[in-house]
Write a protein that holds these residues in place. Structure first.
Motif, PDB file in Angstrom:
ATOM      1  N   PHE A 111       0.945  -1.024  -0.197  1.00 46.29           N
ATOM      2  CA  PHE A 111       0.462   0.208   0.179  1.00 46.29           C
ATOM      3  C   PHE A 111       1.093   0.872  -0.505  1.00 46.29           C
ATOM      4  N   TYR A 112       1.803   1.114   0.885  1.00 46.09           N
ATOM      5  CA  TYR A 112       3.054   2.204   0.880  1.00 46.09           C
ATOM      6  C   TYR A 112       3.720   2.771  -0.416  1.00 46.09           C
ATOM      7  N   LEU A 113       4.105   1.587  -0.957  1.00 40.78           N
ATOM      8  CA  LEU A 113       4.932   1.644  -2.320  1.00 40.78           C
ATOM      9  C   LEU A 113       3.947   1.962  -3.272  1.00 40.78           C
ATOM     10  N   HIS A 114       2.608   2.054  -3.324  1.00 43.74           N
ATOM     11  CA  HIS A 114       1.714   2.507  -4.085  1.00 43.74           C
ATOM     12  C   HIS A 114       0.677   3.427  -3.893  1.00 43.74           C
ATOM     13  N   ASN A 115       1.040   4.730  -2.634  1.00 39.25           N
ATOM     14  CA  ASN A 115       0.582   5.482  -2.319  1.00 39.25           C
ATOM     15  C   ASN A 115       1.183   6.603  -1.318  1.00 39.25           C
ATOM     16  N   SER A 116       2.706   5.974  -1.764  1.00 38.44           N
ATOM     17  CA  SER A 116       3.568   7.458  -1.313  1.00 38.44           C
ATOM     18  C   SER A 116       3.345   8.825  -2.089  1.00 38.44           C
ATOM     19  N   ALA A 117       3.716   9.285  -1.710  1.00 39.44           N
ATOM     20  CA  ALA A 117       3.561  11.330  -1.701  1.00 39.44           C
ATOM     21  C   ALA A 117       4.907  12.304  -1.320  1.00 39.44           C
ATOM     22  N   VAL A 118       4.857  13.603  -1.858  1.00 35.84           N
ATOM     23  CA  VAL A 118       5.525  14.310  -1.515  1.00 35.84           C
ATOM     24  C   VAL A 118       4.182  15.204  -0.647  1.00 35.84           C
ATOM     25  N   GLY A 119       5.301  16.542   0.075  1.00 37.46           N
ATOM     26  CA  GLY A 119       5.052  17.260   0.946  1.00 37.46           C
ATOM     27  C   GLY A 119       5.579  17.469   2.629  1.00 37.46           C
ATOM     28  N   ASP A 120       5.054  18.283   3.317  1.00 34.62           N
ATOM     29  CA  ASP A 120       5.941  17.510   4.707  1.00 34.62           C
ATOM     30  C   ASP A 120       5.126  17.027   5.591  1.00 34.62           C
ATOM     31  N   ALA A 121       5.316  16.488   6.709  1.00 25.31           N
ATOM     32  CA  ALA A 121       5.270  15.234   7.314  1.00 25.31           C
ATOM     33  C   ALA A 121       3.221  15.035   7.440  1.00 25.31           C
ATOM     34  N   VAL A 122       2.835  15.745   7.553  1.00 30.68           N
ATOM     35  CA  VAL A 122       1.218  16.014   7.595  1.00 30.68           C
ATOM     36  C   VAL A 122       0.366  16.082   6.520  1.00 30.68           C
ATOM     37  N   ASP A 123       1.165  16.969   5.477  1.00 32.16           N
ATOM     38  CA  ASP A 123       0.052  16.767   4.034  1.00 32.16           C
ATOM     39  C   ASP A 123       0.935  15.357   3.725  1.00 32.16           C
ATOM     40  N   ARG A 124       2.318  14.483   3.807  1.00 32.97           N
ATOM     41  CA  ARG A 124       1.540  12.867   3.431  1.00 32.97           C
ATOM     42  C   ARG A 124       1.433  11.571   4.307  1.00 32.97           C
ATOM     43  N   THR A 125       1.190  12.194   5.860  1.00 30.11           N
ATOM     44  CA  THR A 125       0.086  11.461   6.364  1.00 30.11           C
ATOM     45  C   THR A 125      -1.176  11.849   5.884  1.00 30.11           C
ATOM     46  N   CYS A 126      -2.471  13.202   5.577  1.00 25.51           N
ATOM     47  CA  CYS A 126      -3.160  13.343   5.001  1.00 25.51           C
ATOM     48  C   CYS A 126      -4.016  12.092   3.669  1.00 25.51           C
ATOM     49  N   HIS A 127      -2.723  12.224   3.551  1.00 26.60           N
ATOM     50  CA  HIS A 127      -2.531  11.847   1.675  1.00 26.60           C
ATOM     51  C   HIS A 127      -3.231  10.355   2.272  1.00 26.60           C
ATOM     52  N   PHE A 128      -1.768   9.337   2.600  1.00 29.34           N
ATOM     53  CA  PHE A 128      -2.277   8.528   3.683  1.00 29.34           C
ATOM     54  C   PHE A 128      -3.808   7.934   4.482  1.00 29.34           C
ATOM     55  N   CYS A 129      -4.202   8.983   4.825  1.00 26.87           N
ATOM     56  CA  CYS A 129      -5.477   8.830   5.252  1.00 26.87           C
ATOM     57  C   CYS A 129      -6.307   9.110   4.280  1.00 26.87           C
ATOM     58  N   HIS A 199       5.799  21.078  15.852  1.00 22.91           N
ATOM     59  CA  HIS A 199       4.691  20.723  17.058  1.00 22.91           C
ATOM     60  C   HIS A 199       4.094  19.702  16.621  1.00 22.91           C
ATOM     61  N   TRP A 200       2.946  18.768  17.515  1.00 23.69           N
ATOM     62  CA  TRP A 200       2.348  17.630  17.751  1.00 23.69           C
ATOM     63  C   TRP A 200       0.961  18.621  16.382  1.00 23.69           C
ATOM     64  N   MET A 201       0.539  17.337  15.757  1.00 26.32           N
ATOM     65  CA  MET A 201      -0.633  18.377  14.506  1.00 26.32           C
ATOM     66  C   MET A 201      -1.821  17.276  15.065  1.00 26.32           C
ATOM     67  N   PRO A 202      -3.293  17.330  15.334  1.00 29.24           N
ATOM     68  CA  PRO A 202      -3.675  16.412  15.272  1.00 29.24           C
ATOM     69  C   PRO A 202      -4.408  15.982  14.287  1.00 29.24           C
ATOM     70  N   VAL A 203      -4.629  14.513  13.405  1.00 27.73           N
ATOM     71  CA  VAL A 203      -5.464  14.495  12.736  1.00 27.73           C
ATOM     72  C   VAL A 203      -5.971  13.463  12.491  1.00 27.73           C
ATOM     73  N   ASP A 204      -7.174  13.594  12.133  1.00 30.84           N
ATOM     74  CA  ASP A 204      -8.538  11.636  11.629  1.00 30.84           C
ATOM     75  C   ASP A 204      -7.778  11.676  10.933  1.00 30.84           C
ATOM     76  N   PRO A 205      -7.645   9.539  11.078  1.00 36.46           N
ATOM     77  CA  PRO A 205      -7.075   9.080   9.911  1.00 36.46           C
ATOM     78  C   PRO A 205      -8.340   8.592   9.341  1.00 36.46           C
ATOM     79  N   ARG A 206      -9.939   8.233   9.469  1.00 34.87           N
ATOM     80  CA  ARG A 206     -10.868   8.763   8.759  1.00 34.87           C
ATOM     81  C   ARG A 206     -10.801   9.864   7.831  1.00 34.87           C
ATOM     82  N   THR A 207     -10.525  10.302   7.486  1.00 36.29           N
ATOM     83  CA  THR A 207     -10.539  11.875   7.295  1.00 36.29           C
ATOM     84  C   THR A 207      -9.205  12.545   6.026  1.00 36.29           C
ATOM     85  N   GLY A 208      -8.547  12.583   7.418  1.00 40.21           N
ATOM     86  CA  GLY A 208      -7.518  13.092   6.586  1.00 40.21           C
ATOM     87  C   GLY A 208      -7.264  14.503   6.827  1.00 40.21           C
TER      88      GLY A 208
END
Length: 251
Positions: A111-129, A199-208
């Motif tokens: 899944f990671y290999l087919h859905n990797s992304a660019v951007g900062d840590a939050v952008d990439r995490t939201c993309h995975f979501c 700092h720590w950024m809260p992210v909803d894993p269901r929506t990104g």
């Protein structure tokens, strides 16, 4: 600054009745963005021995339940000031390595290999979501003990399962992220926090999307196993733990 009032109950069932057993219950801690103003626990003062912090900074109420019982329930209520403009900036320790519940398996690697992304840590995490939301069905079943890889294979699961999958993907991508359990305006909730470099950024894993700022954190950890809501001594064997509760907010 928004104010929230909260009330939640942790109910634990023991497989075998126990006598005079010690307990440990998660209670919300003061942080830079969450300031506890008032708090009450419905446990007799004679059964409370004190409180402590775990290695991750979470707050724990401890004591002894006297008598013999196969059930333990504790209700915590109070009021807190929420300041989303003052995010947490505590240590990054512990949050980059794979863990038991958020370990890496072949399905997650694919899944990671087919859905990797660019951007900062939050952008990439939201993309995975968002990518996970296209293929994974989230339902409201009670949390279990599945790993991220098990949930990925099933293709459906609880919000807890989604959080563990996203945590595993973050660790594949060298993103520091942690699991959070707490309350939001819909009741008990889980979300993740991602380190964005400052700092720590809260992210909803269901929506990104950014998780609601009107939330009360009970505890955070590397995965759900780090932050059991209730724990007991004297040989107690847990049959199950349930979290119920509500949160109301106003500006």
């Amino acid at each position: 600054m928004p104010t929230v009032t909260y009330s939640y109950t942790v109910t634990a069932s023991l497989a075998i009745p126990a006598t005079d057993f010690g307990y440990a219950i998660r209670i919300p801690a003061d942080t830079s963005c969450q300031r506890i103003q008032r708090e009450h626990c419905d446990i007799r003062e004679s059964e409370i021995s004190g409180e402590k912090r775990d290695l991750l900074g979470n707050r724990i109420l401890t004591g002894v339940r006297y008598g013999t019982s196969a059930r333990f329930a504790c209700t915590v209520s109070g009021k807190a000031l929420i300041d989303p403009l003052q995010p947490e900036v505590d240590s990054l320790g512990f949050y980059s390595d794979a863990t038991g519940r958020a370990g890496i398996g072949p399905l997650l690697r694919n899944f990671y290999l087919h859905n990797s992304a660019v951007g900062d840590a939050v952008d990439r995490t939201c993309h995975f979501c968002r990518m996970l939301g296209n293929t994974f069905y989230c339902h409201s079943s009670a949390p279990g003990q599945r790993t991220a890889e098990d949930a990925m294979e099933a293709g459906s699961g609880s919000p807890e399962d989604m959080a563990h999958i996203i945590l595993a993907l973050c660790r594949l991508d060298d993103i520091s992220a942690r699991y959070v359990v707490g309350l939001d305006l819909l009741g008990p909730a889980v979300w993740i926090e991602v380190w964005n470099g400052w700092h720590w950024m809260p992210v909803d894993p269901r929506t990104g999307e950014r998780h609601s700022p009107l939330s009360l954190k009970l505890a955070h950890g590397r995965d759900a196993d780090d932050i059991a809501l209730a724990a007991f001594s004297n040989g107690c064997v847990l049959d199950g733990v349930q979290l119920t509760g509500s949160l109301a907010g106003r500006d």
